[in-house]
Design a protein around this motif. Structure first.
Motif, PDB file in Angstrom:
ATOM      1  N   GLN A  22       0.939  -1.203  -0.020  1.00 39.56           N
ATOM      2  CA  GLN A  22       0.004  -0.084   0.120  1.00 39.56           C
ATOM      3  C   GLN A  22       0.928   1.235  -0.056  1.00 39.56           C
ATOM      4  O   GLN A  22       1.725   1.282   0.433  1.00 39.56           O
ATOM      5  CB  GLN A  22      -0.563  -0.003   1.174  1.00 39.56           C
ATOM      6  CG  GLN A  22      -2.202   0.714   1.117  1.00 39.56           C
ATOM      7  CD  GLN A  22      -3.148   0.316   2.270  1.00 39.56           C
ATOM      8  OE1 GLN A  22      -2.822  -0.125   3.206  1.00 39.56           O
ATOM      9  NE2 GLN A  22      -4.512   0.274   1.697  1.00 39.56           N
ATOM     10  N   VAL A  23       0.408   2.190  -0.666  1.00 36.07           N
ATOM     11  CA  VAL A  23       1.130   3.562  -0.883  1.00 36.07           C
ATOM     12  C   VAL A  23       1.093   4.305   0.584  1.00 36.07           C
ATOM     13  O   VAL A  23      -0.010   4.040   1.121  1.00 36.07           O
ATOM     14  CB  VAL A  23       0.431   4.530  -1.820  1.00 36.07           C
ATOM     15  CG1 VAL A  23       1.151   5.851  -1.840  1.00 36.07           C
ATOM     16  CG2 VAL A  23       0.577   3.684  -3.137  1.00 36.07           C
ATOM     17  N   LYS A  24       2.331   4.864   0.976  1.00 34.35           N
ATOM     18  CA  LYS A  24       2.318   5.562   2.254  1.00 34.35           C
ATOM     19  C   LYS A  24       1.009   6.544   2.201  1.00 34.35           C
ATOM     20  O   LYS A  24       0.656   7.322   1.286  1.00 34.35           O
ATOM     21  CB  LYS A  24       3.681   6.441   2.248  1.00 34.35           C
ATOM     22  CG  LYS A  24       3.421   7.270   3.617  1.00 34.35           C
ATOM     23  CD  LYS A  24       4.626   8.010   3.630  1.00 34.35           C
ATOM     24  CE  LYS A  24       4.763   8.853   5.019  1.00 34.35           C
ATOM     25  NZ  LYS A  24       5.919   9.679   5.120  1.00 34.35           N
ATOM     26  N   GLU A  26      -0.877   9.437   3.065  1.00 35.29           N
ATOM     27  CA  GLU A  26      -0.456  11.032   3.451  1.00 35.29           C
ATOM     28  C   GLU A  26      -1.356  12.019   2.511  1.00 35.29           C
ATOM     29  O   GLU A  26      -2.073  11.535   1.511  1.00 35.29           O
ATOM     30  CB  GLU A  26       1.010  11.431   3.070  1.00 35.29           C
ATOM     31  CG  GLU A  26       1.366  11.282   1.582  1.00 35.29           C
ATOM     32  CD  GLU A  26       2.805  11.220   1.473  1.00 35.29           C
ATOM     33  OE1 GLU A  26       3.590  11.668   2.346  1.00 35.29           O
ATOM     34  OE2 GLU A  26       3.278  10.862   0.114  1.00 35.29           O
ATOM     35  N   VAL A  53      -3.615   6.582  -2.297  1.00 30.93           N
ATOM     36  CA  VAL A  53      -3.509   6.290  -0.891  1.00 30.93           C
ATOM     37  C   VAL A  53      -4.645   5.733  -0.062  1.00 30.93           C
ATOM     38  O   VAL A  53      -4.497   5.261   1.012  1.00 30.93           O
ATOM     39  CB  VAL A  53      -2.811   7.532  -0.146  1.00 30.93           C
ATOM     40  CG1 VAL A  53      -1.635   8.169  -0.885  1.00 30.93           C
ATOM     41  CG2 VAL A  53      -3.748   8.626   0.063  1.00 30.93           C
ATOM     42  N   ARG A 131      -5.399   3.610   9.400  1.00 33.78           N
ATOM     43  CA  ARG A 131      -4.247   4.412   8.606  1.00 33.78           C
ATOM     44  C   ARG A 131      -4.670   5.805   8.828  1.00 33.78           C
ATOM     45  O   ARG A 131      -5.850   6.215   8.479  1.00 33.78           O
ATOM     46  CB  ARG A 131      -3.797   4.138   7.523  1.00 33.78           C
ATOM     47  CG  ARG A 131      -3.042   2.745   7.308  1.00 33.78           C
ATOM     48  CD  ARG A 131      -2.333   2.278   5.771  1.00 33.78           C
ATOM     49  NE  ARG A 131      -3.501   2.703   4.759  1.00 33.78           N
ATOM     50  CZ  ARG A 131      -3.143   3.309   3.376  1.00 33.78           C
ATOM     51  NH1 ARG A 131      -1.827   3.415   3.462  1.00 33.78           N
ATOM     52  NH2 ARG A 131      -3.849   3.633   2.716  1.00 33.78           N
ATOM     53  N   GLN A 133      -3.171  10.225   9.294  1.00 38.23           N
ATOM     54  CA  GLN A 133      -2.095  11.191   9.111  1.00 38.23           C
ATOM     55  C   GLN A 133      -2.818  12.431   9.725  1.00 38.23           C
ATOM     56  O   GLN A 133      -3.912  12.754   9.545  1.00 38.23           O
ATOM     57  CB  GLN A 133      -1.646  11.598   7.881  1.00 38.23           C
ATOM     58  CG  GLN A 133      -0.325  12.655   8.036  1.00 38.23           C
ATOM     59  CD  GLN A 133      -0.252  13.291   6.553  1.00 38.23           C
ATOM     60  OE1 GLN A 133      -0.532  12.748   5.519  1.00 38.23           O
ATOM     61  NE2 GLN A 133       0.776  14.102   6.678  1.00 38.23           N
TER      62      GLN A 133
END
Length: 194
Positions: A22-24, A26, A53, A131, A133
């Motif tokens: 998985q892409v970070k 953000e 993301v 997930r 941020q």
């Protein structure tokens, strides 16, 4: 003369193949101050999150959906002044490169009196195992006086005539913010709104 070819054995990974990493998670964000009234300041905050993301799940109608939660808080010193939380759902008919390359814009605001504030923005991928941020901004919300004063300059990807009730509409124009402040091949034109 006989010709021999050697070939390395390729293991069968079909049964054990995993999904690509998985892409970070953000997002980019920004804020701007505008005059609300004589003693109040309109603090608008924007964010942009790439579809790439987010975690998408296949739905019963064969579309794909992602959900994320936006939590925003504004503090004066240690005191919570206001907060806004909402959930956004994004759906698309199929997962392809073009659809996944799009950016989802986010916008909201707080109206506050003059002061030194901390703005917190947190985005959580609901289908992505929590997930998340978060980001913080220190904001000096100064009062706009009687003299000629300009508000902050907001960077945008487009500005178009629009009299709708869209949250992106300002004084008869739809201003699509660019909180990443990046311009180039995909976004070649720099627009500003003050």
């Amino acid at each position: 003369s006989p010709c021999l070819f050697a070939q390395d054995a390729v293991p069968d990974t079909a049964a054990t193949e995993e999904a690509p990493p998985q892409v970070k998670f953000e997002f980019s964000s920004d804020w701007n101050r505008f005059r609300a009234q004589d003693s109040l300041i309109f603090i608008e905050y924007t964010a942009a999150i790439a579809r790439a993301v987010l975690s998408y799940q296949k739905q019963e109608d064969d579309t794909y959906a992602a959900e994320f939660i936006v939590e925003s808080k504004i503090f004066l010193g240690d005191s919570l002044v206001n907060m806004k939380n909402w959930r956004t759902r994004d759906t698309m008919p199929e997962l392809n490169v073009q659809a996944m390359s799009l950016i989802i814009p986010i916008i909201n605001y707080f109206v506050v009196p003059e002061g030194q504030y901390t703005l917190e923005i947190k985005i959580t991928d609901k289908f992505g195992d929590g997930r998340a941020q978060s980001t913080k901004f220190e904001i000096d919300a100064f009062a706009f006086g009687d003299a000629l004063t300009l508000s902050d300059t907001q960077l945008a990807t487009t500005i178009q005539r629009d009299d709708s009730d869209s949250p992106f509409a300002k004084n008869g124009y739809k201003v699509m913010p660019n909180p990443s402040a990046l311009y180039g091949i995909g976004v070649p034109m720099l627009y500003t709104y003050t």
